[in-house]
Design an enzyme around this catalytic site. Structure first.
Site, PDB file in Angstrom:
ATOM      1  N   CYS A  82       0.832  -1.199   0.000  1.00  0.00           N
ATOM      2  CA  CYS A  82       0.000   0.000   0.000  1.00  0.00           C
ATOM      3  C   CYS A  82       0.872   1.257   0.000  1.00  0.00           C
ATOM      4  O   CYS A  82       1.460   1.586  -1.026  1.00  0.00           O
ATOM      5  CB  CYS A  82      -0.989  -0.037   1.166  1.00  0.00           C
ATOM      6  SG  CYS A  82      -2.348   1.149   0.984  1.00  0.00           S
ATOM      7  N   HIS A 176      -3.044  -5.108   1.462  1.00  0.00           N
ATOM      8  CA  HIS A 176      -2.431  -5.495   2.732  1.00  0.00           C
ATOM      9  C   HIS A 176      -2.640  -6.992   2.990  1.00  0.00           C
ATOM     10  O   HIS A 176      -3.631  -7.364   3.601  1.00  0.00           O
ATOM     11  CB  HIS A 176      -3.092  -4.743   3.889  1.00  0.00           C
ATOM     12  CG  HIS A 176      -2.924  -3.265   3.873  1.00  0.00           C
ATOM     13  ND1 HIS A 176      -1.943  -2.617   4.570  1.00  0.00           N
ATOM     14  CD2 HIS A 176      -3.640  -2.304   3.254  1.00  0.00           C
ATOM     15  CE1 HIS A 176      -2.052  -1.313   4.395  1.00  0.00           C
ATOM     16  NE2 HIS A 176      -3.073  -1.095   3.589  1.00  0.00           N
ATOM     17  N   GLU A 178      -0.893  -8.650   5.096  1.00  0.00           N
ATOM     18  CA  GLU A 178      -0.546  -8.848   6.505  1.00  0.00           C
ATOM     19  C   GLU A 178      -1.754  -8.718   7.425  1.00  0.00           C
ATOM     20  O   GLU A 178      -1.725  -9.173   8.569  1.00  0.00           O
ATOM     21  CB  GLU A 178       0.556  -7.859   6.929  1.00  0.00           C
ATOM     22  CG  GLU A 178       0.115  -6.430   7.135  1.00  0.00           C
ATOM     23  CD  GLU A 178      -0.067  -5.621   5.852  1.00  0.00           C
ATOM     24  OE1 GLU A 178      -0.417  -4.444   5.962  1.00  0.00           O
ATOM     25  OE2 GLU A 178       0.120  -6.175   4.741  1.00  0.00           O
TER      26      GLU A 178
END
Length: 197
Positions: A82, A176, A178
């Site tokens: 991002c 994202h 994660e």
């Protein structure tokens, strides 16, 4: 290198803890990086999501921008998600005043291209080089890649826009991974770090 590479997460702003967790699950020794001395001790680095203009200004304030540029130019593996993708772009289509990039990927990005915070969404994304089916990606005020140069490889598109790219030791995604619990992109990055160390 086999075993556990030491991978830092730029810890100036953004979702640092989630990246540290994802990297550890991918077999890396993960640590936060805020200072040039800490940068010198890692084999690879993640540039996390957050606010790209703020991260750029903090990198200058902490004396990190030039060391980051030097390490990336010298071939240190780096992964940006991002805002991290924006930092890795050689050019931003619509930069904020004073916004600088680390560079490293021959691409032009557009900030907040998928919309504002309240337009965030999760989507399955087919990413080349990631086995096991689509990756779950969370798009939060996400950029997209307007164009890539000859040196950059497109790894994924979503809704007609490039959302994942790789150029040699640099990897970037608009989204994202994660934040979703799907750590396959972090595993890919850990393998990239092992391959050059």
């Amino acid at each position: 290198m086999t075993g556990s590479p030491v991978v830092g997460v730029l810890a100036l702003q953004g979702d640092v803890r989630e990246h540290l967790t994802a990297l550890a699950s991918a077999g890396a020794v993960a640590r936060p990086v805020r200072r040039p001395g800490e940068l010198a001790e890692v084999d690879g680095l993640v540039l996390p999501g957050g606010e790209s203009t703020t991260m750029s200004k903090l990198a200058v304030l902490f004396g990190m921008l030039e060391p980051l540029r030097e390490r990336v130019a010298a071939g240190m593996p780096v992964y940006g998600t991002c805002a991290g993708m924006i930092l890795l772009a050689d050019e931003i289509l619509d930069p904020r005043s004073g916004q600088e990039t680390v560079g490293g990927i021959d691409m032009v990005v557009r900030r907040n291209a998928f919309g504002r915070q309240n337009e965030s969404f999760e989507a399955a994304v087919d990413v080349a080089a990631v086995p096991g089916g689509p990756v779950e990606g969370l798009f939060i005020r996400a950029p997209w890649v307007e164009s890539v140069g000859a040196r950059a490889e497109v790894l994924a598109e979503y809704d007609g826009h490039v959302v994942a790219v790789r150029q040699q030791n640099a990897l970037a995604t608009s989204f994202h991974p994660e934040l979703t619990g799907d750590h396959r992109l972090h595993a890919l990055f850990a393998d990239m770090v092992r391959a050059v160390n």
